[in-house]
Design an enzyme around this catalytic site. Structure first.
Site, PDB file in Angstrom:
ATOM      1  N   LYS A 211     -13.604  -6.852   3.874  1.00 36.49           N
ATOM      2  CA  LYS A 211     -14.546  -7.910   4.256  1.00 36.49           C
ATOM      3  C   LYS A 211     -14.160  -8.452   5.629  1.00 36.49           C
ATOM      4  O   LYS A 211     -12.977  -8.625   5.914  1.00 36.49           O
ATOM      5  CB  LYS A 211     -14.470  -9.033   3.216  1.00 36.49           C
TER       6      LYS A 211
ATOM      7  N   LYS B  43      -7.656   7.805  -3.821  1.00 37.43           N
ATOM      8  CA  LYS B  43      -7.509   8.133  -5.241  1.00 37.43           C
ATOM      9  C   LYS B  43      -8.829   8.593  -5.864  1.00 37.43           C
ATOM     10  O   LYS B  43      -8.863   9.564  -6.609  1.00 37.43           O
ATOM     11  CB  LYS B  43      -6.945   6.937  -6.002  1.00 37.43           C
TER      12      LYS B  43
ATOM     13  N   GLU C  18     -13.031  -5.377  -5.626  1.00 38.27           N
ATOM     14  CA  GLU C  18     -14.319  -5.178  -6.303  1.00 38.27           C
ATOM     15  C   GLU C  18     -14.746  -3.715  -6.205  1.00 38.27           C
ATOM     16  O   GLU C  18     -14.765  -3.154  -5.118  1.00 38.27           O
ATOM     17  CB  GLU C  18     -15.393  -6.071  -5.671  1.00 38.27           C
TER      18      GLU C  18
HETATM   19  P1  GTP Z   1     -20.987 -13.069  -4.626  1.00 39.88           P
HETATM   20  O1  GTP Z   1     -20.849 -14.487  -4.285  1.00 39.88           O
HETATM   21  O2  GTP Z   1     -21.932 -12.330  -3.690  1.00 39.88           O
HETATM   22  O3  GTP Z   1     -19.662 -12.368  -4.762  1.00 39.88           O
HETATM   23  O4  GTP Z   1     -21.680 -13.031  -6.031  1.00 39.88           O
HETATM   24  P2  GTP Z   1     -20.923 -12.931  -7.417  1.00 39.88           P
HETATM   25  O5  GTP Z   1     -19.526 -13.335  -7.326  1.00 39.88           O
HETATM   26  O6  GTP Z   1     -21.799 -13.531  -8.473  1.00 39.88           O
HETATM   27  O7  GTP Z   1     -20.848 -11.376  -7.597  1.00 39.88           O
HETATM   28  P3  GTP Z   1     -21.963 -10.321  -7.859  1.00 39.88           P
HETATM   29  O8  GTP Z   1     -21.308  -9.349  -8.730  1.00 39.88           O
HETATM   30  O9  GTP Z   1     -23.256 -10.896  -8.318  1.00 39.88           O
HETATM   31  O10 GTP Z   1     -22.249  -9.677  -6.416  1.00 39.88           O
HETATM   32  C1  GTP Z   1     -21.242  -9.128  -5.667  1.00 39.88           C
HETATM   33  C2  GTP Z   1     -21.807  -8.142  -4.672  1.00 39.88           C
HETATM   34  O11 GTP Z   1     -22.816  -7.310  -5.269  1.00 39.88           O
HETATM   35  C3  GTP Z   1     -22.490  -8.718  -3.466  1.00 39.88           C
HETATM   36  O12 GTP Z   1     -21.562  -9.058  -2.489  1.00 39.88           O
HETATM   37  C4  GTP Z   1     -23.372  -7.563  -3.028  1.00 39.88           C
HETATM   38  O13 GTP Z   1     -22.623  -6.556  -2.368  1.00 39.88           O
HETATM   39  C5  GTP Z   1     -23.819  -7.004  -4.339  1.00 39.88           C
HETATM   40  N1  GTP Z   1     -25.074  -7.618  -4.782  1.00 39.88           N
HETATM   41  C6  GTP Z   1     -25.235  -8.529  -5.768  1.00 39.88           C
HETATM   42  N2  GTP Z   1     -26.526  -8.864  -5.891  1.00 39.88           N
HETATM   43  C7  GTP Z   1     -27.210  -8.167  -4.971  1.00 39.88           C
HETATM   44  C8  GTP Z   1     -28.606  -8.082  -4.590  1.00 39.88           C
HETATM   45  O14 GTP Z   1     -29.490  -8.734  -5.149  1.00 39.88           O
HETATM   46  N3  GTP Z   1     -28.920  -7.242  -3.560  1.00 39.88           N
HETATM   47  C9  GTP Z   1     -27.974  -6.478  -2.932  1.00 39.88           C
HETATM   48  N4  GTP Z   1     -28.396  -5.680  -1.938  1.00 39.88           N
HETATM   49  N5  GTP Z   1     -26.681  -6.540  -3.259  1.00 39.88           N
HETATM   50  C10 GTP Z   1     -26.302  -7.370  -4.259  1.00 39.88           C
HETATM   51 MG    MG Z   2     -18.362 -11.662  -6.175  1.00 41.09          MG
END
Ligand code: GTP
Ligand code: MG
Length: 267
Positions: free
Chosen positions: A48, A23, A140
Site C-alpha cells: 500500500k 510461494k 490481505e
Molecule cells: P476497507 O476499508 O477498504 O479495507 O474495507 P474493509 O476493511 O471492510 O474490507 P473489505 O474486505 O470490504 O475490502 C477490502 C478491499 O477489497 C478493498 O480495499 C478493495 O481492494 C476490495 N473491495 C472491496 N469492495 C470493493 C468494491 O466494491 N469494488 C472494488 N473494486 N473493490 C472492492
Molecule cells: Mg480491509
C-alpha cells in the site's frame, strides 16, 4: 512520522509481499510440472502506498501508531483463478499451510456486496525474518476469478473518477455488468472439464517436449553423432505428426537409451 521511519516500517511488508508472491507462484508451478491443472492462474501483489495509508487512517479515524494493528491490507496479494470452483481449492490450500495463520475470512461471492463486487478475502498473519528479528504481520489475500477481476478493476477506476458520487446510471450499468460476470463464470464452470482437458494435454505435450530435448542434449556428451542425428530426426517426425501417444512412447524409449549410457559411464 519521519520518512526514514516509514521506510523501516513498510520494509517487512514489502518482504512479505515478495515472499508470498514467490510461494503462490511455486504452488502454481508445482501443479504444472506435475502435469496437473493449477487452481492458481496468476498471482499479483502490492504494498500500500504511503498516501493511501494516510488517507485510510484519516478516513477511519485512527492514529498512526495504531496503524499496524488497524490496517490489515498494507501488504496485499491477489490470486486470480480461471473458475469459481478453483477459489475454494485455493482457500483450502491457504487453510492447510503452517506458515500462514488465518485471522479472518470474508466471502463476497456467496454474499454479494451492494456494488456488485465479488471476491474471497482472507486476512492472514505471516511471519517475516528481518535484521531486527522475526515479525508477524497482517496481509490481505484476495481470491477471485478472471471475470471478477475484470469487473473489480473497471469499477475501481470508476471509483477514482467519481469519489462518493457515482452517477446512478453508471452504478446501474455496473450492477448489470456484475450480473453478467456471474453468468460468465457459471457458463465457464459448465465447460470446465473440457477446458481443463484441453489445457492439460497442451501441458503434457510441453512437459514431454522439454524432457525429450533435455535428454537429447545430455546424449550429445555420450552418444555418437550418427545416433544422435537419428534420434533427432525421429523426434521431429513424431513432433510434426502431433500424436501424443507416439510422443509418450518416444519419451520412454529415449529414457531407456539414456539410462543405458548412464550405467555405462558409471562402470
Ligand atoms: P476497507 O476499508 O477498504 O479495507 O474495507 P474493509 O476493511 O471492510 O474490507 P473489505 O474486505 O470490504 O475490502 C477490502 C478491499 O477489497 C478493498 O480495499 C478493495 O481492494 C476490495 N473491495 C472491496 N469492495 C470493493 C468494491 O466494491 N469494488 C472494488 N473494486 N473493490 C472492492
Ligand atoms: Mg480491509
Amino acid at each position: 512520522m519521519e520518512i526514514k521511519l516509514w521506510r523501516e516500517l513498510l520494509d517487512p511488508y514489502a518482504q512479505a509481499v515478495d515472499e508470498l508472491i514467490l510461494k503462490f507462484n511455486h504452488i502454481k508451478q508445482s501443479y504444472r510440472s506435475r502435469g496437473e491443472y493449477s487452481p492458481i492462474e496468476q498471482v499479483d501483489g502490492r504494498l500500500k502506498t504511503i498516501s493511501s495509508i494516510l488517507e485510510k487512517a484519516q478516513r477511519k479515524g485512527f492514529e498512526l501508531d495504531e496503524m499496524e494493528e488497524k490496517l490489515d491490507d498494507i501488504a496485499g496479494i491477489r490470486i486470480i483463478c480461471q473458475f469459481v470452483e478453483d477459489i475454494d481449492k485455493v482457500v483450502d490450500i491457504i487453510r492447510a499451510r503452517t506458515d500462514m495463520r488465518i485471522k479472518e475470512e470474508k466471502d463476497y461471492i456467496r454474499e454479494n456486496k451492494e456494488s456488485g463486487y465479488r471476491s474471497y478475502h482472507i486476512i492472514i498473519y505471516y511471519k517475516v525474518e528481518t535484521l531486527s528479528g522475526a515479525k508477524e504481520l497482517q496481509c490481505e489475500i484476495q481470491i477471485r476469478t478472471l471475470a471478477m477481476n475484470f469487473w473489480a478493476t473497471i469499477e475501481h477506476s470508476l471509483q477514482y473518477k467519481y469519489p462518493q458520487n457515482m452517477p446512478e446510471n453508471v452504478s446501474v450499468r455496473l450492477r448489470n455488468a456484475a450480473e453478467a460476470t456471474v453468468s460468465l463464470d457459471e457458463e465457464m464452470s459448465y465447460i470446465r472439464g473440457e477446458i481443463i482437458d484441453a489445457q492439460n494435454s497442451f501441458l503434457i505435450k510441453a512437459n514431454l517436449v522439454r524432457d525429450i530435448l533435455n535428454n537429447i542434449q545430455n546424449l550429445y556428451q555420450k552418444a555418437n553423432t550418427r545416433e544422435i542425428i537419428k534420434i533427432q530426426d525421429e523426434f521431429f517426425r513424431i513432433y510434426r505428426s502431433d500424436d501424443l501417444d507416439e510422443l509418450i512412447r518416444f519419451h520412454k524409449e529415449l529414457d531407456i537409451i539414456s539410462e543405458g549410457y548412464r550405467s555405462q559411464s558409471l562402470n
